[in-house]
Enzyme design. Structure first.
Site, short mmCIF file in Angstrom:
data_model
loop_
_atom_site.label_atom_id
_atom_site.label_comp_id
_atom_site.label_asym_id
_atom_site.label_seq_id
_atom_site.Cartn_x
_atom_site.Cartn_y
_atom_site.Cartn_z
N HIS A 99 16.60 102.70 17.09
CA HIS A 99 16.55 101.71 16.01
C HIS A 99 16.99 102.36 14.70
O HIS A 99 16.71 103.54 14.45
CB HIS A 99 15.12 101.17 15.89
CG HIS A 99 14.96 100.11 14.86
ND1 HIS A 99 15.63 98.90 14.90
CD2 HIS A 99 14.19 100.06 13.73
CE1 HIS A 99 15.28 98.16 13.87
NE2 HIS A 99 14.42 98.85 13.14
N CYS A 117 20.57 96.18 14.12
CA CYS A 117 19.95 97.02 13.09
C CYS A 117 20.94 98.03 12.53
O CYS A 117 20.85 98.43 11.37
CB CYS A 117 18.72 97.72 13.64
SG CYS A 117 19.03 98.70 15.13
#
Length: 520
Positions: A471, A168
């Site tokens: 994330h 990510c």
């Protein structure tokens, strides 16, 4: 790596009828029926999902080894080990016993023959799918996902990026850069580079960690990734080829652990800059910049050699002033930069949300002011005064001598303590439009009012508590609309949502003057 297990593990016929129907990249796992990351066993041609989906490909290998450990090995068992499998999307080969990607082949070249067969199946499926879509387009005008925006129906053409296993950090940076128009357009307009010659020319390129440096081009894979975004032909694109090149030329990012998005961005821009300077296959791409760009020499910032599109867009210049507090000697130094890393002032570090009422909200101006304010260096940073001929106490101040076309601001949210790296989760207020940088310039009178104003183009956000976890997502504006990029998911959002984000990296684009402005 050179795998010694191919001869005993690659047993299927290259054109085996046991292969499933359809496109190999869309084959489903025989256990969970997932079509994400399909891998085909080169012993029995069964298809399973990769370890970052449900891990059935690895379990298939482990189950095949159980009889060999509990019973006496027979000659037949020894030959069929189910050890080697092939990625149905990138066609790279992996050995579970070696726990690494494989670059060699059997004496009969079976691995390459299977790879060619899968490529042919993929191309056939793509051609059939293209004809099917063409017929659908002829019969219906609603051929893509539609949303209501301001009362009118419009199509989303944004494409997400698949997460290849904690990637990510890379996806957020790629989506941000793809929405910086000047930068993105330059790469999309570059001619394609032929990486291979002879018998392999024209085939789909795949990369492994063991290939030579002359077989990979970061610029080319970056160009192909940017071209795949915003076409609207698919909901998500898998940047596998780019990620393998990153593994090859940036060893720090090998593996599937979480990485720092800012560190990746700096490595990416630095390596793009270096490759553009040297060119590829003897063709200098920096020459294309000279031919196609209307940037004047005064607008270019050179870092480590000749100017490229990286330095022409992101390059600025800082003036570093150091004054000796003993004799008053002043030292000036000019440093080029691609981004500015800003501390969040200590008085705001307990302020976690915009609506928290214990004191004023930290703003981006507070961070910029802290960066450019006069600072007295502590005992560990004594300045070597050439007049005093010894280290002395001193003050330091930064001025911006030249602003870049795209101002990249990195908020330093991660700080080392004695044993670990903590995150500063403070909310920092930032403007969507009209960031005025004039008061931070060394010679503001030499810059027009429009040249100092910046509008936000993209924001990278880190969700979670630590740099090695959490994330990354990104917000970016495209054709007047804001999008939220969360790996393969892209959603339309609004400005109110964007300004509430706890920004980690901000990309501001210089506001163009109404007339007479230079464009890349």
């Amino acid at each position: 790596m050179e795998c010694p297990h191919l001869s005993s593990s690659v047993c299927i016929a290259p054109d085996s009828a046991k292969f499933p129907n359809g496109s190999p990249s869309s084959w489903c796992c025989s256990v969970c029926r997932s079509n994400k990351s399909p891998w085909v066993c080169l012993t029995c041609s069964s298809v399973h999902c990769g370890r970052y989906v449900n891990g059935h490909a690895k379990k298939h290998y482990e189950d095949a080894q159980t009889p060999l450990t509990n019973h006496k090995k027979s000659e037949k068992q020894d030959k069929a080990q189910h050890t080697v499998c092939m990625d149905c999307s990138s066609y790279s080969t992996y050995c579970y016993r070696c726990d690494d990607f494989v670059v060699n082949d059997t004496k009969l070249g079976l691995v390459q023959k299977v790879r060619e067969h899968l490529q042919n199946l993929e191309n056939s499926a793509f051609t059939a799918d293209r004809h099917r879509k063409r017929k659908l387009l002829e019969n219906s005008s609603l051929n893509s996902k539609l949303l209501k925006v301001n009362g009118s129906t419009t199509a989303i053409c944004a494409t997400g990026l698949r997460n290849l296993g904690n990637t990510c950090f890379m996806n957020a940076i790629l989506q941000s850069l793809s929405n910086i128009e000047q930068f993105c357009c330059y790469f999309k307009e570059l001619p394609a580079v032929e990486l291979r010659n002879g018998k392999t020319a024209g085939r789909r390129t795949y990369h492994t960690r063991s290939q030579g440096d002359n077989n990979v081009s970061l610029v080319e894979e970056f160009r192909k990734t940017l071209c795949a975004l915003w076409q609207g032909s698919q909901t998500a694109f898998s940047p596998e080829s780019l990620f393998y090149v990153v593994w090859k030329i940036m060893p720090n990012f090998r593996g599937y652990q979480q990485q720092d998005a800012h560190e990746f961005m700096r490595y990416l821009l630095d390596h793009l800059h270096l490759e553009l300077q040297g060119g590829f296959n003897g063709v200098s791409r920096s020459a294309i910049l000279q031919e196609n760009s209307t940037l004047s020499p005064s607008n270019k910032c050179c870092i480590n050699g000749a100017s490229t599109v990286v330095t022409a867009i992101f390059g600025g210049i800082l003036q570093n002033e150091v004054n000796c507090l003993i004799c008053g000697t002043e030292s000036r130094k000019f440093d080029p930069f691609l981004d500015l890393s800003l501390d969040i002032p200590s008085q705001f570090r307990n302020k976690r949300s915009k609506n928290q009422e214990n004191g004023p909200v930290c703003s981006l101006r507070d961070c910029l002011r802290s960066f450019t304010d006069l600072e007295e260096l502590d005992e560990t940073e004594l300045y070597m005064c050439h007049k005093c001929k010894k280290k002395q106490k001193s003050t330091k101040k930064f001025w911006i001598q030249k602003l870049p076309k795209v101002l990249c601001l990195h908020l330093k949210r991660f700080h080392w303590t004695a044993y670990l790296r903590n995150k500063v989760d403070t909310y920092v207020e930032f403007p969507l439009r009209g960031l005025d940088m004039k008061c931070y310039l060394l010679e503001p009178e030499n810059s027009g009012p429009e040249n100092c104003l910046y509008d936000l183009a993209a924001v990278v956000v880190h969700h979670g508590s630590g740099v090695g976890s959490g994330h990354y997502t990104a917000y970016a504006t495209h054709e007047g609309r804001w999008f939220h990029f969360n790996d393969s998911t892209v959603t339309l959002t609004d400005e109110d949502t964007v300004v509430k984000a706890k920004a980690y990296i901000l990309f501001y684009v210089e506001r163009q003057a109404k007339a007479g402005s230079d464009k890349l």
